[in-house]
Design a protein around this motif. Structure first.
Motif, PDB file in Angstrom:
ATOM      1  N   LYS A  89       0.826  -1.215   0.000  1.00 47.36           N
ATOM      2  CA  LYS A  89       0.000   0.000   0.000  1.00 47.36           C
ATOM      3  C   LYS A  89       0.858   1.262   0.000  1.00 47.36           C
ATOM      4  N   ASP A  90       2.057   1.176   0.611  1.00 49.97           N
ATOM      5  CA  ASP A  90       2.926   2.366   0.648  1.00 49.97           C
ATOM      6  C   ASP A  90       3.772   2.517  -0.617  1.00 49.97           C
ATOM      7  N   GLY A  91       3.581   1.613  -1.607  1.00 51.30           N
ATOM      8  CA  GLY A  91       4.239   1.750  -2.895  1.00 51.30           C
ATOM      9  C   GLY A  91       5.478   0.895  -3.095  1.00 51.30           C
ATOM     10  N   ARG A  92       6.008   0.268  -2.062  1.00 48.03           N
ATOM     11  CA  ARG A  92       7.207  -0.554  -2.220  1.00 48.03           C
ATOM     12  C   ARG A  92       6.851  -1.950  -2.718  1.00 48.03           C
ATOM     13  N   ALA A  93       7.839  -2.600  -3.326  1.00 52.04           N
ATOM     14  CA  ALA A  93       7.623  -3.947  -3.853  1.00 52.04           C
ATOM     15  C   ALA A  93       7.846  -4.979  -2.763  1.00 52.04           C
ATOM     16  N   ILE A  94       6.960  -5.948  -2.700  1.00 55.63           N
ATOM     17  CA  ILE A  94       7.044  -7.045  -1.738  1.00 55.63           C
ATOM     18  C   ILE A  94       7.202  -8.349  -2.513  1.00 55.63           C
ATOM     19  N   TRP A  95       8.268  -9.083  -2.247  1.00 54.61           N
ATOM     20  CA  TRP A  95       8.452 -10.391  -2.861  1.00 54.61           C
ATOM     21  C   TRP A  95       7.632 -11.423  -2.098  1.00 54.61           C
ATOM     22  N   VAL A  96       6.898 -12.254  -2.837  1.00 53.05           N
ATOM     23  CA  VAL A  96       6.089 -13.292  -2.192  1.00 53.05           C
ATOM     24  C   VAL A  96       6.300 -14.638  -2.890  1.00 53.05           C
ATOM     25  N   SER A  97       6.108 -15.693  -2.107  1.00 49.40           N
ATOM     26  CA  SER A  97       6.025 -17.041  -2.659  1.00 49.40           C
ATOM     27  C   SER A  97       4.543 -17.354  -2.786  1.00 49.40           C
ATOM     28  N   LEU A  98       4.098 -17.622  -4.011  1.00 45.15           N
ATOM     29  CA  LEU A  98       2.671 -17.763  -4.292  1.00 45.15           C
ATOM     30  C   LEU A  98       2.331 -19.188  -4.711  1.00 45.15           C
ATOM     31  N   HIS A  99       1.351 -19.790  -4.042  1.00 50.35           N
ATOM     32  CA  HIS A  99       0.808 -21.093  -4.411  1.00 50.35           C
ATOM     33  C   HIS A  99      -0.699 -20.911  -4.633  1.00 50.35           C
ATOM     34  N   VAL A 100      -1.174 -21.267  -5.804  1.00 45.27           N
ATOM     35  CA  VAL A 100      -2.593 -21.078  -6.131  1.00 45.27           C
ATOM     36  C   VAL A 100      -3.164 -22.377  -6.693  1.00 45.27           C
ATOM     37  N   SER A 101      -4.353 -22.748  -6.203  1.00 49.25           N
ATOM     38  CA  SER A 101      -5.067 -23.925  -6.711  1.00 49.25           C
ATOM     39  C   SER A 101      -6.445 -23.512  -7.207  1.00 49.25           C
ATOM     40  N   LYS A 102      -6.951 -24.261  -8.173  1.00 50.64           N
ATOM     41  CA  LYS A 102      -8.288 -23.999  -8.725  1.00 50.64           C
ATOM     42  C   LYS A 102      -9.321 -24.809  -7.941  1.00 50.64           C
ATOM     43  N   VAL A 103     -10.451 -24.167  -7.618  1.00 51.49           N
ATOM     44  CA  VAL A 103     -11.529 -24.827  -6.871  1.00 51.49           C
ATOM     45  C   VAL A 103     -12.853 -24.545  -7.578  1.00 51.49           C
ATOM     46  N   ILE A 104     -13.698 -25.562  -7.668  1.00 50.64           N
ATOM     47  CA  ILE A 104     -15.040 -25.385  -8.230  1.00 50.64           C
ATOM     48  C   ILE A 104     -16.057 -25.695  -7.142  1.00 50.64           C
ATOM     49  N   SER A 105     -16.931 -24.721  -6.861  1.00 49.90           N
ATOM     50  CA  SER A 105     -17.939 -24.874  -5.806  1.00 49.90           C
ATOM     51  C   SER A 105     -18.896 -26.020  -6.136  1.00 49.90           C
ATOM     52  N   GLU A 106     -19.128 -26.895  -5.145  1.00 54.87           N
ATOM     53  CA  GLU A 106     -20.036 -28.024  -5.353  1.00 54.87           C
ATOM     54  C   GLU A 106     -21.489 -27.580  -5.429  1.00 54.87           C
TER      55      GLU A 106
END
Length: 366
Positions: A89-106
């Motif tokens: 939010k203050d404009g600086r870059a933040i390095w992150v480790s990102l893990h994303v999975s796909k989910v379909i609502s039942e």
């Protein structure tokens, strides 16, 4: 479907997870974020709801994010694992480790994503410090190596200039002096390429055609050394993103090394093939081979097994392949020959593969 107790358990675990957690819609809008993610990026939960996944992605990483999410949505991959930058939010870059999975609502059959986001900014800073430390160490090694390499020809030049003053000028002395000056010039030129390489001009190129050109280029040198170059590729074309001149530079260097290793003549084999999502280039010879104690030093500054070499060619080759996202491995046995294997990311038209499956050989020399 989650029961009420299960839902409560999931909600509690989600909210109190020590890493950032988020639910994201198919359009990239934040559906839900936990307390840790708010602390990592500085936005409140309400502010997150007004943003999309892409709004806070660092501009240079947008293309990478869109490519990964496109592959995940299309089912080409099952999970996203990558390191990228978000904008705090203050404009600086933040390095992150990102893990994303796909989910379909039942219940609603709606597609959404669940993301785990961990702040790795401190780790990246440490890696940068270590990298800079390695660079400083390399500068020290280069300084020592340059002093050693240049001292030898300068000593020769100084000695012959003294002889020219005392014995009168002889053409032979001039030849040696100019030869040594040429050697100094060559060393400095290669060092400049290593220290400040030209910016790579990455374009989609047919590696098969590129290697055919190299084979043709090296034909005359091979013939003079009683060497035959055999190039084999079973595909009609293999495309990679590369700097054409740099890849040619690497290949020419490997072929020259192979020719030099066979003073009595022989064959240099160049094999190009696909291996999964990579392209594999193998240059092999039946030359003198390299002892084990020298093999592990290949690519180090000024190390060479050649009597008149300076070792910069292989060091530059390793750097070029590294910059192209590839790797080099070398196997060798004294008296049996050497095999250099290069792996590079492939950009291949799979339809072209199915159209033609033949082996093309290009022979040169005799």
């Amino acid at each position: 479907m989650l029961k009420s107790n299960d839902t409560l358990f999931f909600s509690t675990a989600f909210n109190h997870a020590p890493i950032g957690m988020a639910l994201v819609s198919d359009s990239g809008h934040w559906l839900r974020v936990n307390r840790s993610l708010c602390e990592i990026l500085g936005y409140s939960e309400t502010e997150f709801m007004r943003l999309t996944f892409y709004d806070i992605t660092f501009s240079e990483d947008l293309g990478l994010s869109e490519e990964y999410f496109g592959n995940l949505a299309a089912g080409r991959i099952n999970i996203i694992k990558l390191e990228k930058r978000y904008v705090h939010k203050d404009g600086r870059a933040i390095w992150v480790s990102l893990h994303v999975s796909k989910v379909i609502s039942e219940t609603t059959n709606t597609l959404f994503y669940i993301a785990q986001i961990q702040d790795i900014t401190d780790r990246k800073k440490t890696e940068l410090l270590l990298h800079n430390s390695d660079k400083l160490s390399l500068v020290g090694q280069m300084a020592a190596g340059v002093a050693h390499e240049i001292r030898n020809p300068l000593t020769a030049v100084k000695g012959f200039l003294q002889l020219m003053r005392s014995d009168g000028v002889k053409d032979h002395y001039y030849d040696i002096v100019f030869s040594e000056f040429h050697r100094i010039e060559l060393i400095l030129t290669e060092l400049l390429v290593l220290a400040k390489p030209q910016e790579a001009k990455m374009e989609s190129k047919d590696l098969k055609q590129l290697l055919t050109d190299v084979t043709t280029l090296m034909e005359s040198q091979a013939i003079m050394s009683n060497v035959r170059i055999r190039f084999t590729c079973s595909q009609p074309s293999i495309y990679i993103d590369c700097d054409e001149n740099q890849i040619k530079q690497v290949t020419i260097n490997l072929v020259k090394n192979a020719i030099d290793s066979m003073p009595e003549g022989g064959e240099v084999h160049i094999d190009l093939q696909l291996s999964g999502n990579e392209v594999e280039l193998v240059v092999s010879d039946r030359g003198n081979g390299i002892p084990d104690d020298q093999l592990e030093k290949i690519g180090q500054l000024f190390f060479t097994s050649k009597e008149k070499g300076n070792g910069l060619g292989m060091m530059i080759s390793f750097k070029i392949i590294e910059n192209h996202g590839g790797s080099i491995t070398i196997k060798s046995k004294v008296g049996e020959g050497t095999q250099v294997r290069i792996r590079l990311p492939c950009k291949q038209d799979r339809q072209a593969i199915a159209q033609l499956d033949r082996t093309t050989n290009f022979d040169s020399g005799a």
